[in-house]
Design an enzyme around this catalytic site. Structure first.
Site, short mmCIF file in Angstrom:
data_model
loop_
_atom_site.label_atom_id
_atom_site.label_comp_id
_atom_site.label_asym_id
_atom_site.label_seq_id
_atom_site.Cartn_x
_atom_site.Cartn_y
_atom_site.Cartn_z
N SER A 1 0.84 -1.21 0.00
CA SER A 1 0.00 0.00 0.00
C SER A 1 0.87 1.25 0.00
O SER A 1 2.10 1.17 0.13
CB SER A 1 -0.92 0.01 1.24
OG SER A 1 -0.15 0.28 2.39
N TYR B 1 6.63 7.35 17.20
CA TYR B 1 6.89 7.44 15.76
C TYR B 1 8.06 8.39 15.49
O TYR B 1 9.00 8.05 14.77
CB TYR B 1 5.62 7.94 15.06
CG TYR B 1 5.76 8.08 13.56
CD1 TYR B 1 5.68 6.96 12.73
CD2 TYR B 1 5.95 9.32 12.97
CE1 TYR B 1 5.80 7.08 11.36
CE2 TYR B 1 6.07 9.45 11.59
CZ TYR B 1 5.99 8.32 10.79
OH TYR B 1 6.11 8.45 9.43
N1 LIG Z 1 2.51 9.34 4.57
C1 LIG Z 1 3.31 10.30 5.01
O1 LIG Z 1 2.96 11.48 5.05
C2 LIG Z 1 4.70 9.94 5.47
C3 LIG Z 1 5.55 10.99 5.87
C4 LIG Z 1 6.83 10.68 6.31
C5 LIG Z 1 7.26 9.36 6.32
N2 LIG Z 1 6.42 8.36 5.92
C6 LIG Z 1 6.92 6.97 5.95
O2 LIG Z 1 6.65 6.35 4.72
C7 LIG Z 1 6.65 4.93 4.90
C8 LIG Z 1 5.47 4.33 4.15
O3 LIG Z 1 4.28 4.70 4.79
P1 LIG Z 1 2.96 5.16 4.00
O4 LIG Z 1 2.81 6.61 4.21
O5 LIG Z 1 2.97 4.64 2.61
O6 LIG Z 1 1.84 4.45 4.88
P2 LIG Z 1 0.99 3.11 4.64
O7 LIG Z 1 0.16 3.22 3.43
O8 LIG Z 1 0.32 2.83 5.94
O9 LIG Z 1 2.12 2.03 4.37
C9 LIG Z 1 2.87 1.45 5.40
C10 LIG Z 1 3.25 0.07 4.93
O10 LIG Z 1 4.04 -0.54 5.96
C11 LIG Z 1 3.50 -1.82 6.18
N3 LIG Z 1 3.77 -2.31 7.53
C12 LIG Z 1 3.39 -1.76 8.69
N4 LIG Z 1 3.77 -2.54 9.72
C13 LIG Z 1 4.41 -3.60 9.17
C14 LIG Z 1 5.03 -4.75 9.70
N5 LIG Z 1 5.07 -4.99 11.02
N6 LIG Z 1 5.60 -5.64 8.85
C15 LIG Z 1 5.56 -5.43 7.53
N7 LIG Z 1 4.98 -4.36 6.95
C16 LIG Z 1 4.41 -3.47 7.77
C17 LIG Z 1 2.01 -1.66 5.97
O11 LIG Z 1 1.41 -2.92 5.80
P3 LIG Z 1 -0.14 -3.19 6.20
O12 LIG Z 1 -0.91 -2.85 4.98
O13 LIG Z 1 -0.15 -4.65 6.52
O14 LIG Z 1 -0.46 -2.31 7.36
C18 LIG Z 1 2.02 -0.82 4.71
O15 LIG Z 1 2.24 -1.59 3.59
C19 LIG Z 1 6.61 4.70 6.42
O16 LIG Z 1 7.88 4.34 6.88
C20 LIG Z 1 6.23 6.06 6.96
O17 LIG Z 1 6.74 6.25 8.27
C21 LIG Z 1 5.15 8.63 5.50
#
Ligand SMILES: NC(=O)c1ccc[n+]([C@@H]2O[C@H](COP(=O)([O-])OP(=O)(O)OC[C@H]3O[C@@H](n4cnc5c(N)ncnc54)[C@H](OP(=O)(O)O)[C@@H]3O)[C@@H](O)[C@H]2O)c1
Length: 333
Positions: A56, A212
């Site tokens: 995702s 976080y």
């Molecule tokens: N969105 C933002 O604004 C933002 C800003 C700064 C940094 N980030 C970073 O970007 C990265 C991606 O996040 P995103 O924004 O794309 O959010 P997201 O859509 O929630 O994606 C997070 C992904 O990590 C997976 N995940 C969570 N816990 C896990 C585990 N224990 N083992 C394996 N996979 C796991 C989730 O899988 P499930 O589907 O199973 O939950 C999901 O595929 C993260 O590291 C986040 O901290 C995001």
């Protein structure tokens, strides 16, 4: 000359709506002009890339882009159902059959070990390891069966262990790259010099995003220490802030904050836009020699001094080795 007339509730509402619309349009334009651009059209055929959390959000878009470039993409995911759907979608769009789903729960040391073993058995070399998976829990802190705080286990300790277990595969690459998706929210955290906060399993309730932010701080410290330890090898390590992106990461915002937050999310960037700096660091030839840096909008960006403390980075590394229960037979970095 006309002037504002605050003579009726309707005109006041109209002015407020216009002001919000103008503000949001300017904000959207700002996001557009500050968006990083990937100029490289590099083909990635023959390269193997692991993307954690690729089912995702930003991870899925990263996998999609790399699939279109011909890479062998290993989608490392905990939810096999959504991962399979994402894989099918990416294969259909990219016409690249070389997209594999593997199970990993990054919060579990045993699962990370099982995943790494599978990779060691099935792959000859890993060219790029992208630590993308991440969680942002709400107010409640949980402890994993390994005795680690849950958010830190997922975002930091799991990637720390996985990097060790796969480092020799990355060293086999012509130019291995390790990419850590961090966040600018690191600025609101600190690793104390006595490391008293690196596994806070006692505090049941935490301020939202406290853990976080700390995990993102630790990720940057890890990247810089890793880069130093990899000097003299062909492997680089860099981290990044993807921007503020409309993804599932915001799902745990507590009530009633979530009600206010929903409309604001409309202004955020898309997951595809959020994947750009990760893709840039994966494919761009100009970053081949760069290591230990923090990127934002596809550019190296300054970070604050607190996170760059070499002594604390070294201490954190050693303490993390113990917490993830590294074994004598595991590779040293
Ligand atoms: N969105 C933002 O604004 C933002 C800003 C700064 C940094 N980030 C970073 O970007 C990265 C991606 O996040 P995103 O924004 O794309 O959010 P997201 O859509 O929630 O994606 C997070 C992904 O990590 C997976 N995940 C969570 N816990 C896990 C585990 N224990 N083992 C394996 N996979 C796991 C989730 O899988 P499930 O589907 O199973 O939950 C999901 O595929 C993260 O590291 C986040 O901290 C995001």
């Amino acid at each position: 000359m006309s002037s504002f007339v605050w003579d009726s509730p309707i005109s006041i509402v109209a002015y407020v709506i216009t002001a919000i619309a103008v503000f949001l349009s300017i904000f959207k334009y700002y996001l557009y002009i500050t968006l990083g651009k990937i100029t490289s059209s590099r083909n990635m055929e023959g390269k193997t890339v692991i993307v954690t959390g690729a089912n995702s959000g930003i991870g899925k878009e990263t996998a999609r882009d790399l699939a279109k470039r011909g890479a062998r993409v290993i989608m490392a995911c905990r939810n096999m159902e959504t991962a399979a759907k994402a894989r099918d979608e990416i294969v259909a769009e990219s016409n690249n059959q070389n997209i594999i789903v593997r199970h990993v729960d990054m919060s579990s040391l045993a699962s990370v070990r099982a995943f790494a073993n599978e990779i060691l058995c099935t792959e000859a070399v890993i060219d790029v390891l992208i630590h993308n998976a991440g969680v942002a829990e709400g107010l409640i802190s949980k402890v994993t069966s390994d005795g680690l705080e849950f958010t830190l286990a997922t975002n930091y300790y799991g990637p720390f262990l996985l990097t060790h277990l796969l480092i020799n595969m990355l060293k086999k690459s012509d130019q291995g790259r390790i990419i850590v998706v961090s966040s600018k929210l690191y600025r609101y955290a600190n690793v104390k010099r006595d490391l008293s906060n690196i596994n806070p399993t006692n505090s049941q309730f935490n301020a939202p995003t406290k853990l976080y932010n700390l995990s993102k701080f630790m990720e940057i410290m890890f990247t810089q220490e890793l880069a130093r330890r990899l000097q003299g090898t062909r492997v680089t390590a860099n981290c990044l802030h993807p921007g503020v992106i409309d993804t599932g990461i915001w799902r745990n915002i507590p009530f009633p904050l979530n009600l206010v937050f929903k409309p604001i999310q409309w202004c955020f960037r898309t997951p595809e836009e959020g994947s750009r700096t990760t893709v840039y660091l994966t494919v761009a030839p100009e970053v081949q020699q760069i290591s230990g840096k923090y990127f934002r909008g596809c550019k190296v960006t300054e970070i604050n001094q607190r996170v760059q403390n070499i002594e604390t980075q070294g201490k954190l590394w050693e303490a993390s080795r113990t917490l993830v229960k590294l074994r004598e037979e595991d590779p040293m970095i």
